[in-house]
Design a protein around this motif. Structure first.
Motif, PDB file in Angstrom:
ATOM      1  N   GLU A 100       0.838  -1.206   0.000  1.00  0.00           N
ATOM      2  CA  GLU A 100       0.000   0.000   0.000  1.00  0.00           C
ATOM      3  C   GLU A 100       0.871   1.253   0.000  1.00  0.00           C
ATOM      4  O   GLU A 100       0.598   2.201  -0.735  1.00  0.00           O
ATOM      5  CB  GLU A 100      -0.924  -0.009   1.211  1.00  0.00           C
ATOM      6  CG  GLU A 100      -2.036  -1.037   1.123  1.00  0.00           C
ATOM      7  CD  GLU A 100      -2.827  -1.151   2.418  1.00  0.00           C
ATOM      8  OE1 GLU A 100      -2.563  -0.380   3.377  1.00  0.00           O
ATOM      9  OE2 GLU A 100      -3.709  -2.033   2.477  1.00  0.00           O
ATOM     10  N   PHE A 101       1.902   1.275   0.819  1.00  0.00           N
ATOM     11  CA  PHE A 101       2.809   2.417   0.926  1.00  0.00           C
ATOM     12  C   PHE A 101       3.457   2.717  -0.425  1.00  0.00           C
ATOM     13  O   PHE A 101       3.621   3.866  -0.812  1.00  0.00           O
ATOM     14  CB  PHE A 101       3.872   2.116   1.986  1.00  0.00           C
ATOM     15  CG  PHE A 101       4.807   3.249   2.286  1.00  0.00           C
ATOM     16  CD1 PHE A 101       4.421   4.292   3.126  1.00  0.00           C
ATOM     17  CD2 PHE A 101       6.098   3.268   1.770  1.00  0.00           C
ATOM     18  CE1 PHE A 101       5.298   5.332   3.433  1.00  0.00           C
ATOM     19  CE2 PHE A 101       6.980   4.297   2.063  1.00  0.00           C
ATOM     20  CZ  PHE A 101       6.571   5.331   2.901  1.00  0.00           C
ATOM     21  N   LEU A 102       3.819   1.654  -1.158  1.00  0.00           N
ATOM     22  CA  LEU A 102       4.479   1.798  -2.458  1.00  0.00           C
ATOM     23  C   LEU A 102       3.502   1.911  -3.620  1.00  0.00           C
ATOM     24  O   LEU A 102       3.913   2.145  -4.758  1.00  0.00           O
ATOM     25  CB  LEU A 102       5.409   0.598  -2.710  1.00  0.00           C
ATOM     26  CG  LEU A 102       6.570   0.445  -1.729  1.00  0.00           C
ATOM     27  CD1 LEU A 102       7.310  -0.857  -1.988  1.00  0.00           C
ATOM     28  CD2 LEU A 102       7.511   1.636  -1.812  1.00  0.00           C
ATOM     29  N   GLY A 103       2.210   1.747  -3.326  1.00  0.00           N
ATOM     30  CA  GLY A 103       1.212   1.808  -4.393  1.00  0.00           C
ATOM     31  C   GLY A 103       1.264   0.604  -5.317  1.00  0.00           C
ATOM     32  O   GLY A 103       0.981   0.723  -6.511  1.00  0.00           O
ATOM     33  N   LYS A 104       1.605  -0.548  -4.771  1.00  0.00           N
ATOM     34  CA  LYS A 104       1.716  -1.779  -5.550  1.00  0.00           C
ATOM     35  C   LYS A 104       0.660  -2.785  -5.114  1.00  0.00           C
ATOM     36  O   LYS A 104       0.222  -2.780  -3.973  1.00  0.00           O
ATOM     37  CB  LYS A 104       3.109  -2.415  -5.391  1.00  0.00           C
ATOM     38  CG  LYS A 104       4.249  -1.511  -5.792  1.00  0.00           C
ATOM     39  CD  LYS A 104       4.227  -1.272  -7.283  1.00  0.00           C
ATOM     40  CE  LYS A 104       5.386  -0.397  -7.715  1.00  0.00           C
ATOM     41  NZ  LYS A 104       5.367  -0.096  -9.119  1.00  0.00           N
ATOM     42  N   THR A 105       0.302  -3.655  -6.009  1.00  0.00           N
ATOM     43  CA  THR A 105      -0.650  -4.714  -5.703  1.00  0.00           C
ATOM     44  C   THR A 105       0.094  -5.889  -5.064  1.00  0.00           C
ATOM     45  O   THR A 105       1.089  -6.365  -5.639  1.00  0.00           O
ATOM     46  CB  THR A 105      -1.352  -5.202  -6.989  1.00  0.00           C
ATOM     47  OG1 THR A 105      -1.978  -4.078  -7.606  1.00  0.00           O
ATOM     48  CG2 THR A 105      -2.365  -6.283  -6.696  1.00  0.00           C
ATOM     49  N   PRO A 106      -0.373  -6.367  -3.924  1.00  0.00           N
ATOM     50  CA  PRO A 106       0.296  -7.520  -3.291  1.00  0.00           C
ATOM     51  C   PRO A 106       0.238  -8.757  -4.186  1.00  0.00           C
ATOM     52  O   PRO A 106      -0.767  -9.002  -4.849  1.00  0.00           O
ATOM     53  CB  PRO A 106      -0.511  -7.750  -2.012  1.00  0.00           C
ATOM     54  CG  PRO A 106      -1.242  -6.476  -1.769  1.00  0.00           C
ATOM     55  CD  PRO A 106      -1.470  -5.853  -3.108  1.00  0.00           C
ATOM     56  N   VAL A 107       1.307  -9.529  -4.195  1.00  0.00           N
ATOM     57  CA  VAL A 107       1.342 -10.781  -4.957  1.00  0.00           C
ATOM     58  C   VAL A 107       1.414 -11.991  -4.019  1.00  0.00           C
ATOM     59  O   VAL A 107       1.514 -13.118  -4.480  1.00  0.00           O
ATOM     60  CB  VAL A 107       2.524 -10.814  -5.952  1.00  0.00           C
ATOM     61  CG1 VAL A 107       2.360  -9.729  -7.011  1.00  0.00           C
ATOM     62  CG2 VAL A 107       3.848 -10.668  -5.226  1.00  0.00           C
TER      63      VAL A 107
END
Length: 125
Positions: A100-107
């Protein structure tokens, strides 16, 4: 971060013990002979970072105090900013928080464990 300074200390000496001393707490001799950067580098780094006595390089109260003070200093520096994320790998929510902090979708659901250290016997004091 770790759950507390005690957990951080155990993790650090386990890591150093496995790397530099065959699974025990490293001595001055171990660190002077350690083949990392150049012989003596690890000894110098331990002394510079934690300023522990030569005859007790992993002096627990000193090292834990440094760890706690460092964390407090970092939190103080960022107290009015919104760009600090503390990650505790033992917290199952940390991976999601990082994404969330990096604006990425968890994998994945949590951080993968690729390099867990084997236990090291340490004194209880």
């Amino acid at each position: 971060v770790r759950d507390d300074g005690e957990q951080w200390y155990r993790s650090l000496i386990r890591f150093h013990g496995n790397l530099f001393a065959g699974g025990r707490i490293p001595t001055k001799t171990d660190l002077l002979k350690a083949a990392y950067c150049y012989p003596g580098f690890v000894f110098e780094a331990v002394r510079l970072v934690w300023n522990t006595p030569e005859d007790d390089l992993y002096h627990k109260p000193t090292m834990i105090s440094h760890y706690e003070r460092h964390n407090a200093d970092v939190r103080d520096y960022f107290r009015f900013k919104s760009n600090l994320l503390e990650v505790n790998l033992s917290d199952k929510e940390s991976y999601t928080s990082l994404c969330e902090f990096l604006g990425k979708t968890p994998v994945a659901q949590e951080f993968p464990r690729l390099n867990e250290s084997s236990p090291l016997t340490i004194d209880k004091d």
